[in-house]
Design a protein around this motif. Structure first.
Motif, PDB file in Angstrom:
ATOM      1  N   GLY A  17       0.715  -0.783  -0.051  1.00 44.75           N
ATOM      2  CA  GLY A  17      -0.485  -0.403   0.037  1.00 44.75           C
ATOM      3  C   GLY A  17       1.100   1.523   0.103  1.00 44.75           C
ATOM      4  O   GLY A  17       0.618   2.203  -0.903  1.00 44.75           O
ATOM      5  N   ASN A  18       2.188   1.235   0.915  1.00 41.47           N
ATOM      6  CA  ASN A  18       2.738   2.243   1.244  1.00 41.47           C
ATOM      7  C   ASN A  18       1.861   3.222   0.807  1.00 41.47           C
ATOM      8  O   ASN A  18       2.519   4.307   0.433  1.00 41.47           O
ATOM      9  N   GLY A  19       0.479   3.848   1.568  1.00 39.68           N
ATOM     10  CA  GLY A  19       0.201   5.040   1.448  1.00 39.68           C
ATOM     11  C   GLY A  19      -0.376   5.262   0.098  1.00 39.68           C
ATOM     12  O   GLY A  19      -0.868   6.506  -0.133  1.00 39.68           O
ATOM     13  N   ALA A  20      -0.090   4.675  -0.522  1.00 39.75           N
ATOM     14  CA  ALA A  20      -1.222   5.147  -2.186  1.00 39.75           C
ATOM     15  C   ALA A  20      -2.770   5.260  -2.202  1.00 39.75           C
ATOM     16  O   ALA A  20      -3.847   4.505  -0.986  1.00 39.75           O
ATOM     17  N   SER A  21      -3.285   6.293  -2.472  1.00 43.45           N
ATOM     18  CA  SER A  21      -4.848   6.045  -3.054  1.00 43.45           C
ATOM     19  C   SER A  21      -5.095   5.049  -4.324  1.00 43.45           C
ATOM     20  O   SER A  21      -4.640   5.851  -5.743  1.00 43.45           O
ATOM     21  N   ILE A  22      -5.440   4.349  -4.159  1.00 41.28           N
ATOM     22  CA  ILE A  22      -6.033   3.456  -5.594  1.00 41.28           C
ATOM     23  C   ILE A  22      -7.078   3.615  -5.879  1.00 41.28           C
ATOM     24  O   ILE A  22      -8.196   3.454  -5.169  1.00 41.28           O
ATOM     25  N   VAL A  23      -7.561   4.001  -6.908  1.00 42.06           N
ATOM     26  CA  VAL A  23      -8.860   3.937  -7.262  1.00 42.06           C
ATOM     27  C   VAL A  23     -10.061   3.526  -8.920  1.00 42.06           C
ATOM     28  O   VAL A  23      -8.479   3.173  -9.888  1.00 42.06           O
ATOM     29  N   ILE A  24     -10.292   2.443  -8.831  1.00 35.50           N
ATOM     30  CA  ILE A  24     -10.540   1.746  -9.909  1.00 35.50           C
ATOM     31  C   ILE A  24     -12.077   1.873 -10.093  1.00 35.50           C
ATOM     32  O   ILE A  24     -13.213   1.102  -9.372  1.00 35.50           O
ATOM     33  N   GLU A  25     -12.960   2.569 -11.248  1.00 35.77           N
ATOM     34  CA  GLU A  25     -13.793   2.774 -12.368  1.00 35.77           C
ATOM     35  C   GLU A  25     -14.328   2.440 -12.879  1.00 35.77           C
ATOM     36  O   GLU A  25     -13.251   1.936 -14.057  1.00 35.77           O
ATOM     37  N   GLY A  26     -15.969   2.483 -13.039  1.00 36.67           N
ATOM     38  CA  GLY A  26     -16.275   1.472 -14.236  1.00 36.67           C
ATOM     39  C   GLY A  26     -15.817   0.545 -14.707  1.00 36.67           C
ATOM     40  O   GLY A  26     -15.827   0.361 -16.047  1.00 36.67           O
ATOM     41  N   CYS A  27     -15.266  -0.200 -13.998  1.00 33.60           N
ATOM     42  CA  CYS A  27     -14.499  -1.470 -14.872  1.00 33.60           C
ATOM     43  C   CYS A  27     -15.320  -3.268 -15.019  1.00 33.60           C
ATOM     44  O   CYS A  27     -16.510  -3.154 -13.912  1.00 33.60           O
ATOM     45  N   ARG A  28     -14.524  -4.320 -15.265  1.00 34.99           N
ATOM     46  CA  ARG A  28     -15.159  -5.476 -15.552  1.00 34.99           C
ATOM     47  C   ARG A  28     -14.373  -6.590 -15.036  1.00 34.99           C
ATOM     48  O   ARG A  28     -13.720  -6.634 -15.992  1.00 34.99           O
ATOM     49  N   PHE A  29     -14.710  -7.407 -14.264  1.00 34.80           N
ATOM     50  CA  PHE A  29     -13.718  -8.457 -14.239  1.00 34.80           C
ATOM     51  C   PHE A  29     -14.571  -9.665 -13.687  1.00 34.80           C
ATOM     52  O   PHE A  29     -15.126  -9.742 -13.350  1.00 34.80           O
ATOM     53  N   ASP A  30     -13.955 -10.553 -14.995  1.00 37.51           N
ATOM     54  CA  ASP A  30     -15.018 -11.539 -14.915  1.00 37.51           C
ATOM     55  C   ASP A  30     -14.318 -12.581 -15.520  1.00 37.51           C
ATOM     56  O   ASP A  30     -12.762 -13.127 -16.374  1.00 37.51           O
ATOM     57  N   HIS A  31     -14.101 -13.684 -14.906  1.00 40.61           N
ATOM     58  CA  HIS A  31     -13.486 -15.778 -15.083  1.00 40.61           C
ATOM     59  C   HIS A  31     -11.359 -14.793 -15.038  1.00 40.61           C
ATOM     60  O   HIS A  31     -11.586 -16.136 -16.064  1.00 40.61           O
ATOM     61  N   ASN A  32     -11.993 -14.884 -13.829  1.00 42.56           N
ATOM     62  CA  ASN A  32     -10.213 -14.422 -13.285  1.00 42.56           C
ATOM     63  C   ASN A  32     -10.198 -15.909 -12.277  1.00 42.56           C
ATOM     64  O   ASN A  32     -11.338 -16.289 -11.189  1.00 42.56           O
ATOM     65  N   SER A  33      -8.997 -15.889 -12.210  1.00 39.86           N
ATOM     66  CA  SER A  33      -8.895 -17.336 -11.404  1.00 39.86           C
ATOM     67  C   SER A  33      -7.615 -17.788 -10.112  1.00 39.86           C
ATOM     68  O   SER A  33      -6.531 -16.616 -11.527  1.00 39.86           O
ATOM     69  N   GLN A  34      -7.951 -17.877  -9.010  1.00 44.57           N
ATOM     70  CA  GLN A  34      -6.420 -17.959  -8.856  1.00 44.57           C
ATOM     71  C   GLN A  34      -6.042 -18.877  -7.487  1.00 44.57           C
ATOM     72  O   GLN A  34      -6.997 -19.780  -7.171  1.00 44.57           O
TER      73      GLN A  34
END
Length: 285
Positions: A17-34
């Motif tokens: 993180g290191n104090g970061a500011s992360i914005v994720i907007e209007g995205c689509r995530f599908d069929h990802n595997s871990q």
């Protein structure tokens, strides 16, 4: 995306993180595997870590107007989002107007006959280290939808919250999640920390719990908790619990401690079902 080849850290990762500011907007995530099996792994977004050997961990993550569909983690890996902190820096997680649909299971991209199935969080896992100072992590979830998520053996909850965290959930819908909608748990800490959870104006419909309430379990066993539980403040205001099923409380299951504080006001309970014999609370246990 296949999580095994990138250190099990998902599509997007910020380990410290290191104090970061992360914005994720209007995205689509599908069929990802871990493929990774640890609670420190995620199929889509991994932010922070709960261990102290990475130094100061913290920052801000905002996810807005985003769709997560048919993503899958393996065993204890989160199927969509993992947000963690060790409490050495303030961390804030905001989730707005986003949808989580049919997550919790995915196909192995290199072996189509195999699948990955989650046991912990079929959508989102929020975790802060047990001994972190109270007030160092805040999470807000507003106007989101958790719909038909399901992990392995009907055990994974759509949303899991663990540790001394302030969490506010409002105007959010949990619908037909198999394994349960929400698990919130605080391990017994060496400090006088408290988990604070407020759920307001939200709807829990037709969720099915495996071993506790179909809609909400508080201080039931979590990934880092197998024995004593810490204290918590729970506020449930103006919510609808309808048609949920669970073995211990059709809608709600709460493991109460002497220093915990619970406020329930203006909630509607309708058509919930306890599936155990003998019965342990149609609505609340």
């Amino acid at each position: 995306y296949y999580g095994f080849n990138k250190g099990h850290r998902g599509v997007l990762a910020s380990l410290r993180g290191n104090g970061a500011s992360i914005v994720i907007e209007g995205c689509r995530f599908d069929h990802n595997s871990q493929k990774g099996t640890s609670a420190t792994h995620a199929a889509v977004i991994m932010f922070g870590t709960s261990t102290t050997n990475h130094g100061i961990v913290g920052g801000i993550l905002l996810v807005k107007d985003t769709l997560f569909e048919e993503n899958g983690g393996n065993e204890k890996a989160s199927s969509c989002i993992l947000f963690q902190s060790n409490g050495l820096m303030r961390s804030n997680f905001t989730l707005l107007n986003s949808t989580f649909r049919r997550n919790g299971r995915s196909i192995d991209p290199y072996n189509k006959v195999s699948s990955y199935e989650g046991l912990l969080a079929s959508a989102v896992y929020i975790h802060q280290h047990t001994d972190a100072p109270q007030g160092e992590m805040h999470a807000k979830i507003r106007e989101c939808t958790f719909d038909t998520n399901q992990g392995k053996n009907k055990k994974a909850k759509a949303l899991v919250i663990e540790g001394p965290i302030y969490v506010e959930i409002s105007k959010t819908t949990f619908n037909e999640n198999v394994g349960g909608a929400l698990l919130a748990v605080l391990p017994l800490s060496t400090q006088s920390s408290t988990m604070s959870l407020e759920v307001r104006g939200s709807t829990f419909v037709d969720n099915t719990g495996d071993n506790c309430g179909g809609a909400l379990c508080v201080n039931e066993e979590g990934v880092h908790v197998v024995a004593k539980k810490g204290k918590y403040a729970l506020r449930l205001i103006g919510n609808i619990f309808q048609g949920n099923q669970g073995k211990s409380g059709g809608a709600l299951h709460m493991v109460y401690t002497e220093e915990s504080n619970v406020l329930m006001e203006g909630n509607v309970m309708d058509g919930n079902l306890c599936t155990s014999t003998p019965k342990r609370g149609r609505d609340i246990y």
